[in-house]
Design a protein around this motif. Structure first.
Motif, PDB file in Angstrom:
ATOM      1  N   PHE A 111     -22.560 -21.199 -11.324  1.00  0.00           N
ATOM      2  CA  PHE A 111     -21.803 -21.345 -10.077  1.00  0.00           C
ATOM      3  C   PHE A 111     -22.530 -20.810  -8.855  1.00  0.00           C
ATOM      4  O   PHE A 111     -22.177 -21.133  -7.725  1.00  0.00           O
ATOM      5  CB  PHE A 111     -20.433 -20.675 -10.200  1.00  0.00           C
ATOM      6  CG  PHE A 111     -19.545 -21.306 -11.223  1.00  0.00           C
ATOM      7  CD1 PHE A 111     -19.123 -22.628 -11.071  1.00  0.00           C
ATOM      8  CD2 PHE A 111     -19.129 -20.613 -12.353  1.00  0.00           C
ATOM      9  CE1 PHE A 111     -18.294 -23.224 -12.020  1.00  0.00           C
ATOM     10  CE2 PHE A 111     -18.307 -21.194 -13.305  1.00  0.00           C
ATOM     11  CZ  PHE A 111     -17.888 -22.501 -13.150  1.00  0.00           C
ATOM     12  N   ALA A 112     -23.535 -19.938  -9.072  1.00  0.00           N
ATOM     13  CA  ALA A 112     -24.247 -19.397  -7.910  1.00  0.00           C
ATOM     14  C   ALA A 112     -25.748 -19.631  -8.008  1.00  0.00           C
ATOM     15  O   ALA A 112     -26.495 -19.288  -7.090  1.00  0.00           O
ATOM     16  CB  ALA A 112     -23.968 -17.903  -7.760  1.00  0.00           C
ATOM     17  N   GLY A 113     -26.167 -20.188  -9.125  1.00  0.00           N
ATOM     18  CA  GLY A 113     -27.584 -20.528  -9.252  1.00  0.00           C
ATOM     19  C   GLY A 113     -28.512 -19.338  -9.351  1.00  0.00           C
ATOM     20  O   GLY A 113     -29.702 -19.443  -9.032  1.00  0.00           O
ATOM     21  N   VAL A 114     -27.982 -18.204  -9.802  1.00  0.00           N
ATOM     22  CA  VAL A 114     -28.857 -17.043  -9.935  1.00  0.00           C
ATOM     23  C   VAL A 114     -28.975 -16.641 -11.403  1.00  0.00           C
ATOM     24  O   VAL A 114     -28.013 -16.722 -12.158  1.00  0.00           O
ATOM     25  CB  VAL A 114     -28.346 -15.828  -9.112  1.00  0.00           C
ATOM     26  CG1 VAL A 114     -28.299 -16.157  -7.635  1.00  0.00           C
ATOM     27  CG2 VAL A 114     -26.998 -15.349  -9.618  1.00  0.00           C
ATOM     28  N   SER A 115     -30.168 -16.234 -11.767  1.00  0.00           N
ATOM     29  CA  SER A 115     -30.405 -15.739 -13.122  1.00  0.00           C
ATOM     30  C   SER A 115     -30.399 -14.229 -13.065  1.00  0.00           C
ATOM     31  O   SER A 115     -31.299 -13.636 -12.477  1.00  0.00           O
ATOM     32  CB  SER A 115     -31.763 -16.214 -13.641  1.00  0.00           C
ATOM     33  OG  SER A 115     -31.723 -17.599 -13.866  1.00  0.00           O
ATOM     34  N   ALA A 116     -29.407 -13.645 -13.658  1.00  0.00           N
ATOM     35  CA  ALA A 116     -29.298 -12.188 -13.562  1.00  0.00           C
ATOM     36  C   ALA A 116     -28.443 -11.686 -14.705  1.00  0.00           C
ATOM     37  O   ALA A 116     -27.743 -12.453 -15.374  1.00  0.00           O
ATOM     38  CB  ALA A 116     -28.678 -11.796 -12.224  1.00  0.00           C
ATOM     39  N   LYS A 117     -28.566 -10.406 -14.938  1.00  0.00           N
ATOM     40  CA  LYS A 117     -27.731  -9.765 -15.955  1.00  0.00           C
ATOM     41  C   LYS A 117     -26.885  -8.706 -15.267  1.00  0.00           C
ATOM     42  O   LYS A 117     -27.418  -7.775 -14.671  1.00  0.00           O
ATOM     43  CB  LYS A 117     -28.613  -9.064 -17.003  1.00  0.00           C
ATOM     44  CG  LYS A 117     -29.213  -9.971 -18.069  1.00  0.00           C
ATOM     45  CD  LYS A 117     -30.233  -9.220 -18.906  1.00  0.00           C
ATOM     46  CE  LYS A 117     -29.619  -8.583 -20.136  1.00  0.00           C
ATOM     47  NZ  LYS A 117     -29.515  -9.519 -21.274  1.00  0.00           N
ATOM     48  N   VAL A 118     -25.604  -8.857 -15.386  1.00  0.00           N
ATOM     49  CA  VAL A 118     -24.726  -7.864 -14.801  1.00  0.00           C
ATOM     50  C   VAL A 118     -24.675  -6.643 -15.714  1.00  0.00           C
ATOM     51  O   VAL A 118     -24.680  -6.776 -16.945  1.00  0.00           O
ATOM     52  CB  VAL A 118     -23.320  -8.469 -14.571  1.00  0.00           C
ATOM     53  CG1 VAL A 118     -22.649  -8.799 -15.884  1.00  0.00           C
ATOM     54  CG2 VAL A 118     -22.450  -7.541 -13.755  1.00  0.00           C
ATOM     55  N   ARG A 119     -24.716  -5.472 -15.122  1.00  0.00           N
ATOM     56  CA  ARG A 119     -24.497  -4.252 -15.908  1.00  0.00           C
ATOM     57  C   ARG A 119     -22.998  -3.972 -15.892  1.00  0.00           C
ATOM     58  O   ARG A 119     -22.425  -3.723 -14.843  1.00  0.00           O
ATOM     59  CB  ARG A 119     -25.292  -3.079 -15.322  1.00  0.00           C
ATOM     60  CG  ARG A 119     -26.773  -3.173 -15.680  1.00  0.00           C
ATOM     61  CD  ARG A 119     -27.619  -2.204 -14.904  1.00  0.00           C
ATOM     62  NE  ARG A 119     -27.194  -0.836 -15.080  1.00  0.00           N
ATOM     63  CZ  ARG A 119     -27.677   0.188 -14.351  1.00  0.00           C
ATOM     64  NH1 ARG A 119     -28.592  -0.036 -13.403  1.00  0.00           N
ATOM     65  NH2 ARG A 119     -27.261   1.399 -14.561  1.00  0.00           N
ATOM     66  N   PHE A 120     -22.409  -4.047 -17.074  1.00  0.00           N
ATOM     67  CA  PHE A 120     -20.950  -4.119 -17.162  1.00  0.00           C
ATOM     68  C   PHE A 120     -20.400  -3.024 -18.074  1.00  0.00           C
ATOM     69  O   PHE A 120     -20.789  -2.919 -19.231  1.00  0.00           O
ATOM     70  CB  PHE A 120     -20.561  -5.502 -17.702  1.00  0.00           C
ATOM     71  CG  PHE A 120     -19.095  -5.670 -17.960  1.00  0.00           C
ATOM     72  CD1 PHE A 120     -18.191  -5.651 -16.901  1.00  0.00           C
ATOM     73  CD2 PHE A 120     -18.602  -5.832 -19.241  1.00  0.00           C
ATOM     74  CE1 PHE A 120     -16.835  -5.786 -17.129  1.00  0.00           C
ATOM     75  CE2 PHE A 120     -17.245  -5.983 -19.481  1.00  0.00           C
ATOM     76  CZ  PHE A 120     -16.359  -5.963 -18.412  1.00  0.00           C
ATOM     77  N   THR A 121     -19.512  -2.218 -17.523  1.00  0.00           N
ATOM     78  CA  THR A 121     -18.866  -1.159 -18.308  1.00  0.00           C
ATOM     79  C   THR A 121     -17.352  -1.269 -18.182  1.00  0.00           C
ATOM     80  O   THR A 121     -16.790  -1.028 -17.103  1.00  0.00           O
ATOM     81  CB  THR A 121     -19.299   0.234 -17.805  1.00  0.00           C
ATOM     82  OG1 THR A 121     -20.717   0.342 -17.900  1.00  0.00           O
ATOM     83  CG2 THR A 121     -18.670   1.328 -18.664  1.00  0.00           C
ATOM     84  N   PRO A 122     -16.686  -1.639 -19.259  1.00  0.00           N
ATOM     85  CA  PRO A 122     -15.213  -1.722 -19.200  1.00  0.00           C
ATOM     86  C   PRO A 122     -14.540  -0.401 -19.592  1.00  0.00           C
ATOM     87  O   PRO A 122     -15.132   0.426 -20.290  1.00  0.00           O
ATOM     88  CB  PRO A 122     -14.895  -2.801 -20.230  1.00  0.00           C
ATOM     89  CG  PRO A 122     -15.994  -2.705 -21.235  1.00  0.00           C
ATOM     90  CD  PRO A 122     -17.217  -2.166 -20.521  1.00  0.00           C
ATOM     91  N   HIS A 123     -13.339  -0.237 -19.125  1.00  0.00           N
ATOM     92  CA  HIS A 123     -12.522   0.937 -19.451  1.00  0.00           C
ATOM     93  C   HIS A 123     -11.133   0.483 -19.883  1.00  0.00           C
ATOM     94  O   HIS A 123     -10.664  -0.581 -19.468  1.00  0.00           O
ATOM     95  CB  HIS A 123     -12.355   1.852 -18.221  1.00  0.00           C
ATOM     96  CG  HIS A 123     -13.620   2.471 -17.732  1.00  0.00           C
ATOM     97  ND1 HIS A 123     -14.595   1.747 -17.085  1.00  0.00           N
ATOM     98  CD2 HIS A 123     -14.075   3.753 -17.781  1.00  0.00           C
ATOM     99  CE1 HIS A 123     -15.601   2.564 -16.745  1.00  0.00           C
ATOM    100  NE2 HIS A 123     -15.305   3.776 -17.161  1.00  0.00           N
ATOM    101  N   LEU A 124     -10.488   1.319 -20.662  1.00  0.00           N
ATOM    102  CA  LEU A 124      -9.105   1.076 -21.069  1.00  0.00           C
ATOM    103  C   LEU A 124      -8.203   2.066 -20.342  1.00  0.00           C
ATOM    104  O   LEU A 124      -8.392   3.274 -20.445  1.00  0.00           O
ATOM    105  CB  LEU A 124      -8.965   1.271 -22.583  1.00  0.00           C
ATOM    106  CG  LEU A 124      -7.587   0.939 -23.155  1.00  0.00           C
ATOM    107  CD1 LEU A 124      -7.363  -0.569 -23.166  1.00  0.00           C
ATOM    108  CD2 LEU A 124      -7.443   1.486 -24.581  1.00  0.00           C
ATOM    109  N   LEU A 125      -7.222   1.532 -19.620  1.00  0.00           N
ATOM    110  CA  LEU A 125      -6.331   2.396 -18.835  1.00  0.00           C
ATOM    111  C   LEU A 125      -4.916   2.378 -19.395  1.00  0.00           C
ATOM    112  O   LEU A 125      -4.493   1.388 -19.995  1.00  0.00           O
ATOM    113  CB  LEU A 125      -6.278   1.932 -17.378  1.00  0.00           C
ATOM    114  CG  LEU A 125      -7.588   1.870 -16.606  1.00  0.00           C
ATOM    115  CD1 LEU A 125      -7.296   1.689 -15.132  1.00  0.00           C
ATOM    116  CD2 LEU A 125      -8.431   3.106 -16.835  1.00  0.00           C
TER     117      LEU A 125
END
Lengths: 345, 345, 345, 345
Positions: free
Chosen positions: A221-235
């Motif tokens: 959708f944005a034409g970029v090759s990248a890796k998001v650094r993603f940290t989820p939490h449980l609330l």
């Protein structure tokens, strides 16, 4: 009126689909399926439906699929592709809420979900339904893969900036938080009340299955090759999801410019709202609704910003977006059945 | 036995100090002060003290300060320095839990708190009591400034890596989350139950007053000049704080090396515990205790890591660390009065 | 120092016993047992104990019972009597927190718990440890049955009035409410976060197993034969229990007289506090403590009253009272290890 | 389409009215009033309305009442009658959600609310809108007093049994529990998050203002003169109300007979559902909806029973019933705008 079936109606996304379909002016709820709880009265499985006139809860085999127009598949991954493959030619449209058709690359699917994809031909036909960015593709689509809750929340926050080159795709840190319903309806000590209330925690750090899906969406959708650094939490909350995106502005871009671009991008959207400067989104304001609220903020150091996005993980993050996607496949007003605002307080 | 007074006992940090002092073998609670609630019976102000034999709740003017050895000042900033200045020469030790003596630079204080510092001579004498990193300075100290809750939680997570050069001080992103007690005891719509339960939100993005304090601590304790990018959130829980620190590893440093260094740094600490690889800290496990739990994790992209730290904002983040600091000023075992573990579930 | 073992340490009452024993000046925690989780490190089972020096978690068979002085049995009913019978002659004292020895009549036990009592000889020796009413019996006792949480909370509210003839034993309606920890630590959909948060419900109406135990206590401690009408509820909170007792005053008795009698009865009690007229007990004020707070109120119609009692179901309702009872068996100060006040907020 | 105004839109019942009106097919939201917050954008006052096209928030004086058909008055008592009196002749229908017109006897009003009723002529014209029992009276009514939340929840549980003589009016004990939204939107320490979460308490024992209203409803709708013994509690949940009614069966009446009568009474009701034997109502299942669920149970002693009723205090207990009542005044299908089921989980 179209006849709708909900596959996997005994889970939370299934129940949310049922709730929304009951309020949809062009959908008739015709079949409800479950596995272990087939045979039970649906309002005994979800007592909030007491008094509603609903189909019996049956197994998928018991449904006459030829009379079904649209299937909302709320099954676990793996089970979803198998069931969809069986009924695919007998129904008009399949909206899949599982992870099975989200990743277009079967190898990435296998790596991510620990099992091969068995229906790659179907996979090649699917449309990835991040509604606001996939409207043209969705029109007339037969098989729609609904995005995961985290990718939905995060991509609505990141895509406008990335597509316009306003933020650096190499420096994306997403710190996300989810309510407990995201874990589904199951007996599990990890999600027992006393183990999840009045406290918070991260989980799946650096290893959540939704991260590759985000990379894919940024590319598509944005034409970029990248890796998001993603940290989820449980609330300790029931519904609700927040993605706090820590980003770097491209050279010469100000936070006001960034916010203005988001306002412009989403100004006609029925479900995505960019808040005024200084207003911070709260998950409770979108509870039970298909809305997303986004805020754009300067961070402490020059050239850095924070983009915050909130959704209800069960609605815009799952069953609400599924309905929105179906509306789009039919060329209908995409808000049909989704006009409710957040149930606050 | 030392005679202790709690200034500002009608607030949450005051009440937590009272609770801990009651269990301290070398402290006798001799005076309790409040402003608007002076004259009330303390167990009517905090009903959890029903049945305890406690001093009357009086104004600061009514206390005979000459019989007090140690003051725990739990007052709002501004009020704290004024009151402390008045009684400073009549008591042996002052442990200040407010923000008034945290920043050593009066100008930075003025910029951050929007008012000048009126007692810079006192300020120059204070010791900043991040207990684990200030033991030598604390011994014999007369005036101790207890760190803010966010700086405590965050610095315990960042200082070992920064001091050893294992992580990049230029790329520090801290996404922190706090329970509602951090806002103090007050009548405020923003912290009303129905406005704060079952939902989450960021606040003070890029502008929280604890951020300059963190910069100062990084300079003082790790010798690095840097600005942390800090975003706090408010979560629907009572006590508890989590700092999720998104960091970059220095060249050649692995996550295992980083974790090993944290284990080594804290191996003899009574209150700071580095969890085994894969174990994620949860705020609920330190509830009501002076403990901190830390986890070190690889992030998705090579060279990046996540360090997670959890404390109870009212205990290690405030009144517990205050007691710990007083113990250290006296050369006592620093765990006196603080041996309780987390109240879980 | 006495050597203590906790049987069934992997459950919530077990963990609460461990927490309290760690703070007890005359108890040394010598053995911890579990069944399915034996072999795990205890602080992995309950992370709040990270950093504590604790015995390994083993099966009951692996313990050298000859070196144990006191056993706190936190097992499910049925399992408890079996294990206790095996080790009974090898230890000095057994404090049972299960239901197995609460009912003195084996037939009533069989009716209530759906299984025969297999150790009636042991049963005949036990002392029912409602601490405040059983001190004389507890002194020197070898086997103590700790009351259920609901009977503890309710009997502290009803016994003084019943024993003195101030309220009508034929018209006792107890509407009680418990936090979710009362259900124990288990994977169960019924106690999943999303199924128990933000809502309330009654359960086991007219059929709760603690009701016959209350009848027995009224007979044993107040000499009245009556059946309490008892309705429990499950509330979205972790710890805490409230018994709202709707009663009828005996002829000529006023609410003030009733309250004065309660004040008099409990005036020297370290853990039971009768609040002043107009003050309403709240469960949060006794959280994590062994305290009970009681309020006495006029109801709307002449001759009727409401007595409200609150405890922490895991502490005074279970493990705290167990410690108190052990203290009493030894002739020690009954507050040893229990001096902590409620953790509020 | 009828033009609707919401008076007092800055409170919770006001916001709930707005939310429901937006989904009503025959209502157009034309005016929103507030007092201190007039002049603000409504979606800044309640962020869940972001993106909705809503009237400006103005004072009552700024509204052109001649263009308003129906007023939903969500004002505090006292203020409500004054404002209604001013605009009464300019609008077609007034639905009052305050307490001002609930009690038909001005003296009882004065006793209960501590102020005289200033508009007794209006009072004599009002219809008390307990929808299910007042349909005939509501048709064509100009001024409707909506019942309080507790009376609604309780009367739906008691009236069928009382009207038929199946339960004893002299022995009615109602132990009720409410979520915190029932206290309204205000800055108050008593309803601060940290003072109300994770705990429970009774309040206003024997003295709640809704009790006389219940007596009145029993007289008006069931022809019995009685005083209900009513004890409310505050629970840590947002929405939701439960009335646990402890009753005595009339001679010869069984619980099954009683339940059958409730099933029969409510069998055609769109919003009131009697659950099957053994099913216990939970407040979370009616969250955000206009539904009521009722269960009928045997208590422990012969001849006694428990009737449990649950509603959402803001919906069926306030704004939902208000809409239902307006529908009835107009002779419309009473479910218009109220077809949503409970938002669970």
């Amino acid at each position: 009126m179209k006849n709708a079936a909900v596959l996997g109606a005994s889970g939370y996304t299934g129940a949310e689909a049922v709730r929304l379909i009951l309020g949809h002016p062009k959908l008739k709820l015709t079949a409800l399926t479950a596995y272990s709880r087939a045979g039970e009265v649906y309002s005994d499985v979800f007592r909030n439906f007491a008094g509603q006139d609903l189909p019996a809860l049956v197994t998928a085999d018991e449904v006459n699929w030829d009379e079904i127009d649209v299937v909302f598949a709320c099954l676990p991954h793996g089970a979803s592709q198998e069931t969809i493959a069986k009924i695919y030619n007998r129904v008009e449209t399949v909206i899949d809420l599982s992870a099975d058709f989200r990743l277009s690359d079967p190898e990435l699917y296998a790596d991510t979900y620990g099992r091969p994809h068995d229906f790659t031909e179907l996979l090649s036909q699917r449309v990835y339904g991040l509604s606001e960015f996939a409207r043209d593709l969705l029109k007339g689509a037969k098989l729609v893969a609904c995005p995961g809750c985290y990718p939905t929340c995060t991509m609505l926050a990141l895509l406008p900036g990335l597509a316009e080159g306003l933020i650096d795709p190499e420096r994306l840190i997403v710190d996300a938080k989810s309510g407990v319903t995201g874990a589904g309806r199951k007996a599990s000590l990890s999600f027992a009340y006393s183990e999840t209330t009045d406290g918070a925690q991260a989980y799946a750090i650096g290893a959540h299955r939704h991260a590759p899906e985000m990379d894919q969406a940024m590319k598509d959708f944005a034409g970029v090759s990248a890796k998001v650094r993603f940290t989820p939490h449980l609330l300790p909350m029931n519904r609700g999801m927040i993605a706090t995106c820590h980003v770097e502005l491209s050279d010469g871009v100000s936070v006001d410019t960034l916010r203005a671009h988001y306002e412009d991008t989403y100004k006609s959207e029925p479900f995505v709202h960019v808040l005024a400067a200084g207003q911070v989104p709260q998950t409770r304001h979108v509870r039970g609704s298909n809305h997303c609220q986004i805020g754009v903020f300067a961070d402490r150091t020059p050239g850095s910003a924070v983009i915050v996005s909130v959704i209800d993980n069960l609605t815009k993050g799952s069953s609400g977006q599924a309905i929105q996607n179906y509306n789009l496949t039919q060329g209908w007003d995409e808000t049909l059945g989704l006009t409710g605002v957040g149930v606050f307080p």
